[in-house]
Structures are given as structure tokens and as C-alpha cells.
Design a protein around this motif. Structure first.
Motif, mmCIF file in Angstrom:
data_model
loop_
_atom_site.group_PDB
_atom_site.id
_atom_site.type_symbol
_atom_site.label_atom_id
_atom_site.label_comp_id
_atom_site.label_asym_id
_atom_site.label_seq_id
_atom_site.Cartn_x
_atom_site.Cartn_y
_atom_site.Cartn_z
ATOM 1 N N LEU A 24 0.837 -1.198 0.000
ATOM 2 C CA LEU A 24 0.000 0.000 0.000
ATOM 3 C C LEU A 24 0.878 1.257 0.000
ATOM 4 O O LEU A 24 1.988 1.244 0.524
ATOM 5 N N GLN A 28 -2.503 5.227 1.599
ATOM 6 C CA GLN A 28 -3.443 4.119 1.772
ATOM 7 C C GLN A 28 -3.300 3.494 3.155
ATOM 8 O O GLN A 28 -4.280 3.058 3.752
ATOM 9 N N LEU A 122 -9.495 -0.485 -1.256
ATOM 10 C CA LEU A 122 -8.050 -0.646 -1.431
ATOM 11 C C LEU A 122 -7.733 -1.585 -2.597
ATOM 12 O O LEU A 122 -6.809 -1.343 -3.376
#
Lengths: 234, 234
Positions: A24, A28, A122
Motif C-alpha cells: 500500500l 493508503q 483498497l
DNA sequence: CGCACCGTTGATTAAACTCAACCTATGTGG
DNA sequence: CCACATAGGTTGAGTTTAATCAACGGTGCG
């Protein structure tokens, strides 16, 4: 209500355990930290049961979880354990099906809950994250297939030896060579798919052969080589 | 060398079987069509073996594949079958590990090969595709867990009944209620993890109980309800 | 024809389960 | 504090399931 414990910070978990979230972006990860829900759960707590609808995943920051199915006759079949850095519930969450396993806390745990919405957010935003999760799933699938072959083809004795080695590899041993997880005889039996009495008899056989030492639920591995030979793993 | 068969067109496969590629954009499907390699493979061919490095996935357009592991003593353990619309090899390809299973052609097949590079290209370009694959992996994982519990807890008889039902559900039956897949007794045994002789004895028991009829390798399901009752599945 | 593979059956053996009894530690309520 | 209940652990005996071993018949093929 105020929370009386330190909430894990995703960034730190990520650094420490190299979790599934390692791909990520910093943004994020922040998104994750501010959207997750953390909780401490005591030994014995059932997180969810087979058949329950769950809509999110649990990330283990501390403690040990037992993931199991209930077979016919109500007998428990342990599928795996989850320790820090592991994630549970993603299977049911991703395919929007009721849970096919139950999860119970074996050692007091700190868990972070990430809802289905956040997870999908995500996954859509970062395809590398999806690939990461995919790799986790594939790894588990490979393990499940290995395990299946073992249960189908190996004797109870071979399987018990193998599981002891596996527990050592997964949870490590302390300074006295004692495996860092305590399970009842019944739980050991429910991993390898046998009767409690069979486990007891085999453990005492291993003990009298000088392969292990027993102190209650503590298992000390004395002769790993013999154990490997018995387990027939190469 | 010219190819003497019709190469499957990904777009058509996609429409017909709702494959893992259904979330790709038309452009991406075209990319796939022009980058894959197709081949016809005869019954008996071994696509790859446990331990081999593979660097791509096989998409089944026609035929049946047998996916199996080789346990200790060389005994084959069948993990699953793949028919049209299914994909094999993604596990090893995605985690860049040697194959943990072998794959053999059971019924003459038409296969499309998609290399690791192309797969990753698509995964990175389209996160929906990754989610799709993730869902496939999760579904398989759930099946593996179910299967594990069955093998660990059910009797050979229960498992045989269950597998017959499962084969019917997966491959269907023809107009005479005969299951659309032919397996040797040994293969049946290698699915449920037992000895060939045990399968033979149980099949003739089912036959004399009027539950099935046998004509060589053809198995006709006569009394599905009895079979379900024996299999203990709800 | 002879070989290989598969399927079948019977007899025997071995592995593991079940049942039962009993022991210990731990915790609970009177 | 004791009596009792509960859960886990252990051992022995008997039974069941399924594996193993062996022999034999059928089929297809070079």
C-alpha cells in the motif's frame, strides 16, 4: 467508551510483520489506520462461527487464533492457526458467502477489523495489493493441498510427528526447546484428524523413545531428527 | 507448422463459460487472444509435474484435466479436476514456486497458455481481474477445507457416496443418468484416499443395494437420495 | 501369443476407534 | 472450608474399519 490499550498503528505493524498491506502507499496505510476498528479479545472468545455472515477481515496484531470447521457428529477439525501479521476472514468476505469456518481466540489477542467496503476500496485502488492478497490465498491453497494429501495417505503417527515439527516451525520454541503454543490433547487430535486417545498414546510413545518431553501441555522437542524421520517428510 | 484445429477465441470462451477473464475490457480480451498459445493435447499427456517450474497458466477450453499430488510411497492423491472454463497453474505462477501438483489430461483437451508476463500485465492493468482471480482462489480454498474435514472425519463409504454426488454435480449425467466422466477404480480411490479394493467392494455394495448401476467404468446413479443419506451431507 | 493393465474376490492383518473406568486439577456454590 | 462438578488426561480391552496380500479373470494391443 475510552479504550484502555494501545491501538496498533498499521504503519508499524506493516514494518514489523511485513503484512499483506506492505504494497500500500503511505496514504493508503493512513486510510487503513483511520478506518480500522481495534479490539482486545480474551482467550476463549469466539470471533465468528461457521455460517455467520461476516463483512470484513480481522488482522492479528497480537495473540493466536484457532480456525476450525465443525464436521459431522460435531467434531472440530482445526484448519490452521493465525498469529500476528496474519489475516482471517478474507475468504468469506471476498466471495460474500457465510463463513465456512469458526474462529476462536487461543491466546489473548489484539485484532484490527477492516470492513468489506474499505477492503474493496483498497483492492480497486491498488492492484499490487490485490496481487499480494492473491499470493497469500495461493500459498494457503498449496498448504491445504499438502495437508490433504498427508491426511489421506499418512498414518496417525506420521501426521502427529509432522504436526509437532510444523508447530515448532510456525510458533518457535522457547529457551528450553518447548514449543511456543499450548494445545490440549484434544486440539492436537483435531488438527490431525484422529481420536484424543490416539494422540495421548503416541505422545507417550514418543516420550518413552526419548523424542519429546512432556510437562502438562508443554511439549519439548528433544530429538528433532527422529521426529523428522517418523514424519516421512523430505 | 500450421495448426489443424480451431483456436479458441477468448471473447467467445468468455461469453460461453463466464471465465475468470469476464471483467477484462474488450481491448484486454483482444490482448489475450493475440498473446496466448493454443494447443490440443491428447488423453494421457502430462502437462507438468510436481516440482517443475511453470511460468504461465493453462485455460481449459475443452476436455478434462486431472490435478494430483504424489504422496509418500508414490501414491497419487487427486486434488481436483479441471474442465472447460477452468484455469490451472495459477498458484505456482503467481507465487513463483515450482508446481506443487502434477496435471494429466484425462479427456482430449484444447488448452490456451497464457504466460506469466501477460498474466501480470493484466493483473496490474485491471484490479477487477485480480479480484476475480482472488475470488476463484478463495472458492478453491473453501473447497479444500471442506474436503480436508471430510477426509479427516468421514468413513470411506461416506466419502465415496459424497464423491459420486460431487462428480455428478460437476460433470453432469447423460440421458441415461450415467456420470459424464470415466475414471478407473484406482482413480476413484485416489480421490477419496483409500485402497482400490475398498472402492471396488463399496461400489458393488452400492450396486446390490440398488443405489447405482455399473457398466465397466460407467456409473449410473439410480437412487440419489440414498446416496445423499449415506454421504451424510446436509 | 504373451504382456500389461484393470477389475474382482477372499483371507488375513494391522491400525485406529470406541467404550469404560479412573485420576487429577481447577473452579464453584453452599 | 468442604463437597461437588467439570474438564482434561490416561490406560486397558474389545471392536471395527480398512489396508494388505494373493490369486485369478477379462480385455486390448504390439
Amino acid at each position: 467508551m475510552a479504550k484502555f490499550f494501545e491501538e496498533p498503528i498499521c504503519k508499524e505493524c506493516n514494518l514489523e510483520f511485513r503484512t499483506i498491506f506492505k504494497k500500500l502507499t503511505p496514504d493508503q496505510v493512513d486510510f487503513l489506520t483511520s478506518n480500522k476498528t481495534c479490539s482486545m479479545v480474551k482467550r476463549g472468545t469466539v470471533l465468528y462461527q461457521e455460517g455467520n455472515r461476516i463483512s470484513g477481515i480481522y488482522c492479528v496484531s497480537k495473540g493466536i487464533l484457532k480456525i476450525y470447521k465443525t464436521g459431522t457428529e460435531g467434531k472440530e477439525q482445526i484448519i490452521k492457526f493465525a498469529k500476528k501479521g496474519y489475516v482471517v476472514g478474507y475468504r468469506s468476505t471476498l466471495i460474500s458467502e457465510p463463513a465456512c469456518t469458526s474462529v476462536k481466540v487461543l491466546e489473548d489477542a489484539t485484532l484490527c477489523y477492516i470492513s468489506s467496503q474499505e477492503l474493496y476500496h483498497l483492492l480497486k485502488a491498488n492492484s499490487e495489493f490485490g496481487i499480494e492478497l492473491l499470493q497469500i490465498a495461493c500459498k494457503e491453497l498449496g498448504e491445504a493441498n499438502d495437508y490433504l494429501t498427508d491426511i489421506a495417505q499418512k498414518s496417525v503417527k506420521e501426521r502427529l510427528a509432522e504436526i509437532l515439527i510444523h508447530l515448532k516451525d510456525e510458533f518457535g520454541v522457547n529457551s528450553e526447546e518447548i514449543i511456543n503454543i499450548t494445545l490440549t490433547r484434544e486440539e492436537l487430535a483435531n488438527i490431525i484428524g484422529t481420536a484424543t486417545e490416539s494422540v495421548i498414546r503416541l505422545l507417550s510413545e514418543f516420550k518413552s523413545d526419548g523424542i519429546i518431553e512432556l510437562q502438562g501441555r508443554k511439549i519439548k522437542l528433544v530429538d528433532l531428527n527422529k521426529l523428522k524421520k517418523i514424519s516421512n517428510t523430505f
